[in-house]
Design a protein around this motif. Structure first.
Motif, PDB file in Angstrom:
ATOM      1  N   HIS A 111      -5.649 -15.582  16.584  1.00  0.00           N
ATOM      2  CA  HIS A 111      -6.465 -13.896  16.222  1.00  0.00           C
ATOM      3  C   HIS A 111      -5.013 -13.180  15.926  1.00  0.00           C
ATOM      4  O   HIS A 111      -5.203 -12.212  15.954  1.00  0.00           O
ATOM      5  CB  HIS A 111      -6.910 -13.421  17.264  1.00  0.00           C
ATOM      6  CG  HIS A 111      -8.357 -13.771  17.745  1.00  0.00           C
ATOM      7  ND1 HIS A 111      -9.651 -13.472  17.027  1.00  0.00           N
ATOM      8  CD2 HIS A 111      -8.774 -14.873  18.487  1.00  0.00           C
ATOM      9  CE1 HIS A 111     -10.242 -14.284  17.507  1.00  0.00           C
ATOM     10  NE2 HIS A 111      -9.840 -14.459  18.334  1.00  0.00           N
ATOM     11  N   ASP A 112      -3.285 -14.023  15.472  1.00  0.00           N
ATOM     12  CA  ASP A 112      -2.715 -13.321  15.632  1.00  0.00           C
ATOM     13  C   ASP A 112      -2.366 -12.540  16.013  1.00  0.00           C
ATOM     14  O   ASP A 112      -2.008 -11.321  15.640  1.00  0.00           O
ATOM     15  CB  ASP A 112      -2.542 -12.944  13.966  1.00  0.00           C
ATOM     16  CG  ASP A 112      -1.599 -12.902  13.268  1.00  0.00           C
ATOM     17  OD1 ASP A 112      -0.018 -13.603  14.116  1.00  0.00           O
ATOM     18  OD2 ASP A 112      -1.259 -12.446  12.403  1.00  0.00           O
ATOM     19  N   ALA A 113      -2.017 -12.564  17.158  1.00  0.00           N
ATOM     20  CA  ALA A 113      -1.527 -11.244  17.851  1.00  0.00           C
ATOM     21  C   ALA A 113      -0.569 -11.702  19.191  1.00  0.00           C
ATOM     22  O   ALA A 113      -0.168 -13.133  19.791  1.00  0.00           O
ATOM     23  CB  ALA A 113      -3.085 -11.446  19.217  1.00  0.00           C
ATOM     24  N   LEU A 114       0.389 -10.794  19.526  1.00  0.00           N
ATOM     25  CA  LEU A 114       1.314 -10.353  20.739  1.00  0.00           C
ATOM     26  C   LEU A 114       0.757 -10.698  21.914  1.00  0.00           C
ATOM     27  O   LEU A 114      -0.087 -10.659  22.853  1.00  0.00           O
ATOM     28  CB  LEU A 114       2.076  -9.209  20.156  1.00  0.00           C
ATOM     29  CG  LEU A 114       2.073  -8.868  19.017  1.00  0.00           C
ATOM     30  CD1 LEU A 114       2.845  -7.564  18.658  1.00  0.00           C
ATOM     31  CD2 LEU A 114       3.412 -10.239  18.382  1.00  0.00           C
ATOM     32  N   CYS A 115       1.560 -11.351  22.174  1.00  0.00           N
ATOM     33  CA  CYS A 115       1.798 -11.604  23.972  1.00  0.00           C
ATOM     34  C   CYS A 115       2.871 -10.510  24.711  1.00  0.00           C
ATOM     35  O   CYS A 115       4.137 -11.162  24.735  1.00  0.00           O
ATOM     36  CB  CYS A 115       1.714 -12.691  24.655  1.00  0.00           C
ATOM     37  SG  CYS A 115       1.669 -13.147  26.335  1.00  0.00           S
ATOM     38  N   ILE A 116       2.277  -9.656  25.705  1.00  0.00           N
ATOM     39  CA  ILE A 116       3.416  -9.334  26.259  1.00  0.00           C
ATOM     40  C   ILE A 116       3.054  -9.632  27.632  1.00  0.00           C
ATOM     41  O   ILE A 116       2.714  -9.480  28.299  1.00  0.00           O
ATOM     42  CB  ILE A 116       3.508  -7.605  26.181  1.00  0.00           C
ATOM     43  CG1 ILE A 116       3.202  -6.803  24.302  1.00  0.00           C
ATOM     44  CG2 ILE A 116       4.288  -6.631  26.581  1.00  0.00           C
ATOM     45  CD1 ILE A 116       2.650  -5.682  24.554  1.00  0.00           C
ATOM     46  N   SER A 117       4.412 -10.873  28.167  1.00  0.00           N
ATOM     47  CA  SER A 117       4.534 -11.472  29.010  1.00  0.00           C
ATOM     48  C   SER A 117       5.819 -10.556  30.023  1.00  0.00           C
ATOM     49  O   SER A 117       6.780 -10.512  30.167  1.00  0.00           O
ATOM     50  CB  SER A 117       5.284 -11.959  28.738  1.00  0.00           C
ATOM     51  OG  SER A 117       5.137 -13.567  29.641  1.00  0.00           O
ATOM     52  N   ASP A 118       5.070 -10.234  30.838  1.00  0.00           N
ATOM     53  CA  ASP A 118       5.427  -9.435  32.326  1.00  0.00           C
ATOM     54  C   ASP A 118       5.727 -10.375  33.279  1.00  0.00           C
ATOM     55  O   ASP A 118       4.408 -10.785  34.175  1.00  0.00           O
ATOM     56  CB  ASP A 118       4.711  -8.177  32.653  1.00  0.00           C
ATOM     57  CG  ASP A 118       5.109  -7.190  33.730  1.00  0.00           C
ATOM     58  OD1 ASP A 118       5.896  -7.750  34.697  1.00  0.00           O
ATOM     59  OD2 ASP A 118       4.515  -6.265  33.757  1.00  0.00           O
ATOM     60  N   GLU A 119       6.639 -10.504  33.484  1.00  0.00           N
ATOM     61  CA  GLU A 119       7.095 -11.481  34.538  1.00  0.00           C
ATOM     62  C   GLU A 119       8.511 -11.853  35.491  1.00  0.00           C
ATOM     63  O   GLU A 119       8.729 -12.175  36.075  1.00  0.00           O
ATOM     64  CB  GLU A 119       7.672 -13.329  33.421  1.00  0.00           C
ATOM     65  CG  GLU A 119       5.893 -13.080  32.628  1.00  0.00           C
ATOM     66  CD  GLU A 119       7.233 -14.829  31.829  1.00  0.00           C
ATOM     67  OE1 GLU A 119       7.785 -15.833  32.081  1.00  0.00           O
ATOM     68  OE2 GLU A 119       6.700 -14.491  30.542  1.00  0.00           O
ATOM     69  N   ILE A 174       9.086 -11.805  26.622  1.00  0.00           N
ATOM     70  CA  ILE A 174       9.093 -11.819  27.868  1.00  0.00           C
ATOM     71  C   ILE A 174       9.646 -10.796  28.227  1.00  0.00           C
ATOM     72  O   ILE A 174      11.136 -10.295  27.774  1.00  0.00           O
ATOM     73  CB  ILE A 174       9.880 -13.092  28.573  1.00  0.00           C
ATOM     74  CG1 ILE A 174       9.447 -14.504  27.968  1.00  0.00           C
ATOM     75  CG2 ILE A 174      10.807 -13.471  30.204  1.00  0.00           C
ATOM     76  CD1 ILE A 174      10.035 -15.764  27.737  1.00  0.00           C
ATOM     77  N   ILE A 175       9.154 -10.406  29.491  1.00  0.00           N
ATOM     78  CA  ILE A 175       9.658  -9.824  30.555  1.00  0.00           C
ATOM     79  C   ILE A 175      10.185  -9.899  31.884  1.00  0.00           C
ATOM     80  O   ILE A 175       9.520 -10.444  32.702  1.00  0.00           O
ATOM     81  CB  ILE A 175       8.947  -7.645  30.232  1.00  0.00           C
ATOM     82  CG1 ILE A 175       8.386  -7.131  28.912  1.00  0.00           C
ATOM     83  CG2 ILE A 175       8.898  -7.215  31.005  1.00  0.00           C
ATOM     84  CD1 ILE A 175       7.780  -6.067  28.794  1.00  0.00           C
ATOM     85  N   GLY A 176      11.341  -8.585  32.518  1.00  0.00           N
ATOM     86  CA  GLY A 176      11.745  -9.345  33.700  1.00  0.00           C
ATOM     87  C   GLY A 176      12.732  -7.910  34.206  1.00  0.00           C
ATOM     88  O   GLY A 176      12.638  -7.360  33.496  1.00  0.00           O
ATOM     89  N   SER A 177      12.915  -8.841  35.214  1.00  0.00           N
ATOM     90  CA  SER A 177      13.357  -7.109  35.910  1.00  0.00           C
ATOM     91  C   SER A 177      14.694  -7.653  37.049  1.00  0.00           C
ATOM     92  O   SER A 177      14.206  -8.553  37.886  1.00  0.00           O
ATOM     93  CB  SER A 177      12.551  -6.226  36.776  1.00  0.00           C
ATOM     94  OG  SER A 177      12.807  -6.089  38.495  1.00  0.00           O
ATOM     95  N   ALA A 178      15.605  -6.977  37.382  1.00  0.00           N
ATOM     96  CA  ALA A 178      17.134  -7.774  38.381  1.00  0.00           C
ATOM     97  C   ALA A 178      16.636  -7.151  39.734  1.00  0.00           C
ATOM     98  O   ALA A 178      16.331  -7.338  40.518  1.00  0.00           O
ATOM     99  CB  ALA A 178      18.275  -6.771  37.659  1.00  0.00           C
ATOM    100  N   GLY A 179      15.485  -5.837  39.557  1.00  0.00           N
ATOM    101  CA  GLY A 179      14.806  -5.108  40.623  1.00  0.00           C
ATOM    102  C   GLY A 179      13.911  -5.595  41.805  1.00  0.00           C
ATOM    103  O   GLY A 179      14.085  -6.288  42.646  1.00  0.00           O
ATOM    104  N   LYS A 180      12.944  -6.978  40.857  1.00  0.00           N
ATOM    105  CA  LYS A 180      12.641  -8.108  41.343  1.00  0.00           C
ATOM    106  C   LYS A 180      13.373  -9.107  41.666  1.00  0.00           C
ATOM    107  O   LYS A 180      12.718 -10.198  43.046  1.00  0.00           O
ATOM    108  CB  LYS A 180      11.455  -8.446  41.194  1.00  0.00           C
ATOM    109  CG  LYS A 180      10.731  -6.994  40.356  1.00  0.00           C
ATOM    110  CD  LYS A 180       9.918  -6.379  41.396  1.00  0.00           C
ATOM    111  CE  LYS A 180       9.401  -4.724  41.135  1.00  0.00           C
ATOM    112  NZ  LYS A 180       8.944  -4.125  42.318  1.00  0.00           N
ATOM    113  N   THR A 181      13.847  -9.689  40.947  1.00  0.00           N
ATOM    114  CA  THR A 181      15.196 -10.766  40.893  1.00  0.00           C
ATOM    115  C   THR A 181      16.021 -11.283  41.655  1.00  0.00           C
ATOM    116  O   THR A 181      16.268 -11.722  42.641  1.00  0.00           O
ATOM    117  CB  THR A 181      15.522 -10.647  39.627  1.00  0.00           C
ATOM    118  OG1 THR A 181      14.402 -11.107  38.360  1.00  0.00           O
ATOM    119  CG2 THR A 181      16.155 -12.039  39.662  1.00  0.00           C
TER     120      THR A 181
END
Ligand code: IK2
Length: 456
Positions: A238-246, A273-280
């Motif tokens: 469907h030519d859709a984007l993926c906002i991947s909260d990891e 891809i989305i990441g967080s130093a808070g969680k890491t």
């Protein structure tokens, strides 16, 4: 600022503003036209504002909002101290590059290049944000227009919904549906699954993106390769984007593996891809996050970023860069924080599971994250249901629990859209990223509660 200055000074400042005649605190604004922009309609409520306040007021043990109460690793604290006090590093008190402090984007490009098996350009494939929260906001602002649909998998981290709406888009929900566990077994987050046909039916001409959150907050579900392939195939079709909260990418248990959807065929070009130093690194207060993806997508995130936040705190970015440097050097070794933290958290998870089982709550064993959702059906007699109440049962239960037992948790309904809040309303979410002493104090509360419940 006013809240921090203390009651006396606050009163003084407010008084002065009044006498200068320009205060909105003291006189009611008299405007005939509405002041609220249309995009704020229906997004004014926020679960965290309410439950954080309740926890601050009543809790003796706070297993509500997701943050560790143990210190971050020494190497990270030292890096931050050096960044703010190092004699030669005084430029770390000044602005740095808008889209990410160079040492941080370079090390992130190196690490994610290794994880994804592709060459990444630090300047165009990585952007630093004010936590993962701002990364999400940039994505929705950059990609979503009026009329666009965004598929959101329920239960979901609550901010996806208002952020989609504020961008003018329409959220389309698809639930993870629980299947009964094997006889005598506790349910696992893996038992919550997407129905492939139902998921396919949610994609349409209007679908611009899907939000994926694996490992998932609140369930702790770690999506399997098969599940990710299903999502990926539909995105490509469907030519859709993926906002991947990891943001919980390093917090997986029982030998599970976190698979990055961007590594699947056809997905790199359409995934952020989305990441967080808070969680890491267990530093949620630093609010350092990042996005990784193809330049064709990140160029638009940079436009939102440069016209909103523009820049993130330099010293915190520098310290996070040093943290990643250290982790790359220790990659896969027993003393790596990415190895140690999940090992410790798995023990804490098991400790909380035991406490909950002992009193009759039924935990859903999470495969990842530092959250655990538990079924509270057995406790229904404690807080009688009010049929047709506007407030879901789990929300009333969580409020009652913090006020009467001093134990703070978050109702699962907070992670469902308005229309679905009553679908799974006998569950509450606990955060187990806590000192053993905190978990022991929670256990004491639960044990006392059980005794009171069974007392004649
Ligand atoms: N994405 C997810 C899935 C998150 O869980 C969070 C942080 N949420 O934690 C609060 C809670 O659920 O109790 C974020 C994004 C935001 O991350 P950051 O703190 O880096 O902005």
């Amino acid at each position: 600022m006013l809240r921090r200055v203390g009651p006396f000074l606050r009163h003084f400042l407010l008084e002065r503003n009044c006498s200068a005649g320009y205060s909105s605190y003291c006189s009611e604004a008299k405007m005939s036209r509405p002041v609220q922009a249309r995009r704020l309609e229906g997004v004014d409520k926020n679960i965290w504002v309410e439950f954080v306040k309740l926890a601050a007021t009543y809790s003796t043990v706070n297993l509500g909002q997701g943050f560790p109460d143990f210190p971050p690793p020494e190497f990270l604290k030292e890096a931050f101290s050096r960044a703010v006090s190092g004699e030669e590093e005084h430029m770390l008190h000044q602005y740095t590059r808008a889209f990410g402090h160079p040492p941080l984007v370079k090390i992130l490009a190196q690490l994610f290049g290794k994880l994804l098996g592709r060459d990444l350009d630090p300047m165009t494939n990585v952007m630093v944000t004010v936590g993962a929260y701002q990364a999400l906001f940039c994505c929705f602002q950059a990609f979503i227009d009026e009329g666009d649909e965004v598929i959101i998998i329920e239960p979901f981290f609550d901010c996806y919904e208002p952020m989609v709406k504020m961008a003018g888009g329409t959220p389309v929900y698809i639930p993870l549906r629980p299947k009964a566990p094997k006889e005598g077994k506790l349910m696992s987050s893996a038992d919550w699954q997407l129905d492939p046909a139902e998921l396919a039916s949610k994609f349409s001409e209007q679908t611009k993106a899907i939000v994926l959150n694996s490992p998932n907050n609140p369930l702790g579900k770690v999506f399997s390769r098969g599940e990710l392939e299903l999502i990926a195939d539909l995105c490509v079709k469907h030519d859709a984007l993926c906002i991947s909260d990891e943001v919980y990418e390093w917090l997986v248990y029982d030998g599970k593996q976190h698979i990055r959807i961007a590594s699947l065929p056809g997905m790199w070009d359409r995934t952020v891809i989305i990441g967080s130093a808070g969680k890491t690194f267990s530093v949620t207060g630093w609010k350092v996050g990042w996005t990784v993806g193809p330049n064709r997508l990140l160029q638009h995130l940079r436009t939102v970023h440069q016209n909103s936040v523009y820049h993130c705190a330099t010293a915190a970015q520098d310290a996070v860069a040093k943290g990643f440097q250290r982790e790359l050097e220790h990659y896969g070794k027993p003393d790596s924080y990415f190895v140690q933290l999940p090992r410790e958290l798995q023990q804490k998870r098991d400790q909380l599971v035991q406490s909950l089982v002992a009193v009759g709550m039924k935990p859903i064993i999470p495969e990842g994250t530092y959250f655990l959702v538990a079924d509270i059906s057995e406790f229904k007699s404690e807080v009688p249901d009010v049929p047709n109440s506007d407030e879901p049962y789990d929300s009333r239960f969580a409020k009652w629990m913090v006020k009467n037992k001093g134990l703070a948790a978050i109702p699962l309904s907070a992670f469902y859209c308005g229309a679905h809040k009553d679908n799974y309303n006998t569950f509450i979410r606990f955060c187990f990223a806590k000192e053993d002493a905190t978990l022991k104090a929670a256990d004491d509360i639960l044990q006392r509660w059980k005794l009171e419940k069974t007392a004649p």
